[in-house]
Scaffold this active site. Structure first.
Site, PDB file in Angstrom:
ATOM      1  N   TYR A  32      11.905  -5.484  -0.025  1.00  0.00           N
ATOM      2  CA  TYR A  32      12.165  -6.435   0.643  1.00  0.00           C
ATOM      3  C   TYR A  32      12.763  -7.812  -0.044  1.00  0.00           C
ATOM      4  CZ  TYR A  32      10.300  -2.769   4.024  1.00  0.00           C
ATOM      5  OH  TYR A  32      10.197  -1.673   4.530  1.00  0.00           O
ATOM      6  N   LEU A  91      -3.165   5.876  -1.650  1.00  0.00           N
ATOM      7  CA  LEU A  91      -3.866   7.105  -1.791  1.00  0.00           C
ATOM      8  C   LEU A  91      -5.479   7.156  -2.316  1.00  0.00           C
ATOM      9  CD1 LEU A  91      -1.231   9.670  -3.088  1.00  0.00           C
ATOM     10  CD2 LEU A  91      -1.877   9.279  -0.892  1.00  0.00           C
TER      11      LEU A  91
END
Length: 365
Positions: free
Chosen positions: A182, A301
């Site tokens: 971004y 994760l």
């Protein structure tokens, strides 16, 4: 004693444990305004027993939205809509609340994920995007407009105004979104920043915008509240942003009084090659914690309580963040506390759910 469930201070903000709920876009706002979905979603997660809940990436301007469904905080209407959500959540939850402020830059003007996620044309309700340079994320997309110095000054003012609104709303923490490709990340990476002014070229120049935004937000947000930054520690592309540059950025942020750094990776280029697997981003957090010595959040994760405990107990990171895992299992902190022999906050309405044999799992204070 479980290290995952020990308290920690982020600046002057105390957290009851080291489990962070990461910001997760819901693509469910109405022209930037929070909706009943946000009340349900955040209310649900606020009862999970985590140490901190960070509200999804919230655009500081309409053109800073990833999609038309993105949450915003740029005017009185968006502030009032979010106020109703925050007040409802805080009425029943004691968990500290933070908000991630960001601008999508060239990755703005996209469809929501379950409608394809591709860039929207003007005819489809899209808009002109902005970036460090006029380089699109994908070659076939419309190029962003390279930001002028006047637009950069306006951007900094938009971050400050959103921070002031966040303070009025009762948020106790602001996270600046410098990750995932971004706008602030676009200025950091040489792959997306090819400017020839004092915002491009050298590493100090590419870091300048994020550091200026941090300084401005930190000055506008009360000192007893925390301000941190989320970064992508690597673009996973040769010649892009990498771990060593991340160490330099973290060092500069620490010198400015940054309260923590939240370490993710990727998102800047479709050419990225990410070796996905458990703990795949944890080494970045470990390196920055060791070399810079500021509070770090590891993410990516991290799914098992023993895994999270080991990350904190061995000093790889100070905190762990959960995203998809806590959507799948919204009581993850309860289950982690049960496995690790710790206690966790839960509302009294739920105390009777305590499983047989786990007496005193829930704190009753």
């Amino acid at each position: 004693m479980s290290q995952l469930f020990t308290p920690i201070m982020l600046g002057q903000l105390p957290l009851p444990n080291r489990i962070i709920i990461a910001p997760m876009c819901q693509y469910s706002a109405d022209n930037g305004k929070a909706t009943a979905w946000h009340t349900m979603h955040l209310g649900h997660l606020s009862l999970s027993g985590a140490g901190l809940l960070i509200v999804e990436a919230t655009a500081v301007s309409p053109e800073g939205r990833i999609s038309p469904g993105d949450l915003g905080l740029w005017d009185d209407a968006t502030e009032q809509a979010l106020a109703e959500v925050v007040q409802a959540v805080k009425k029943h939850a004691t968990m500290p609340l933070g908000i991630q402020l960001g601008h999508a830059g060239r990755k703005a003007s996209c469809a929501i994920p379950w409608e394809g996620g591709g860039q929207l044309s003007y005819e489809e309700g899209g808009w002109q995007t902005l970036s460090a340079s006029s380089l699109p994320f994908n070659p076939h997309e419309q190029a962003p407009q390279a930001m002028s110095l006047a637009q950069i000054e306006q951007l900094k003012a938009q971050f400050v105004a959103a921070a002031q609104r966040a303070d009025r709303l009762g948020f106790e923490l602001i996270e600046l979104h410098g990750a995932h490709g971004y706008l602030l990340h676009q200025f950091l990476s040489p792959l997306s920043n090819q400017r020839d002014d004092h915002y491009g070229g050298s590493l100090p120049n590419r870091m300048r915008l994020l550091l200026e935004v941090f300084n401005a937000v930190r000055a506008a947000f009360p000192v007893q509240k925390a301000v941190g930054v989320r970064i992508s520690a690597s673009d996973w592309v040769a010649g892009g942003w990498d771990e060593q540059q991340s160490v330099e950025l973290a060092t500069a942020l620490k010198a400015l009084g940054c309260d923590y750094i939240h370490i993710s990776s990727g998102g800047l280029s479709p050419q990225q090659q990410i070796p996905l697997g458990p703990n795949y981003q944890v080494p970045f957090a470990e390196t920055i914690k060791r070399k810079v010595g500021m509070p770090t959040i590891a993410v990516g994760l991290i799914t098992e309580p023993e895994q999270a405990e080991a990350i904190v107990a061995t000093g790889q990171a100070d905190m762990v963040a959960l995203a998809r895992g806590i959507l799948y299992n919204p009581r993850w902190p309860w289950h982690a506390a049960a496995k690790l022999g710790a206690k966790v906050q839960a509302p009294p309405q739920y105390w009777r759910s305590e499983p047989h044999g786990l007496k005193d799992l829930f704190k009753h204070d």
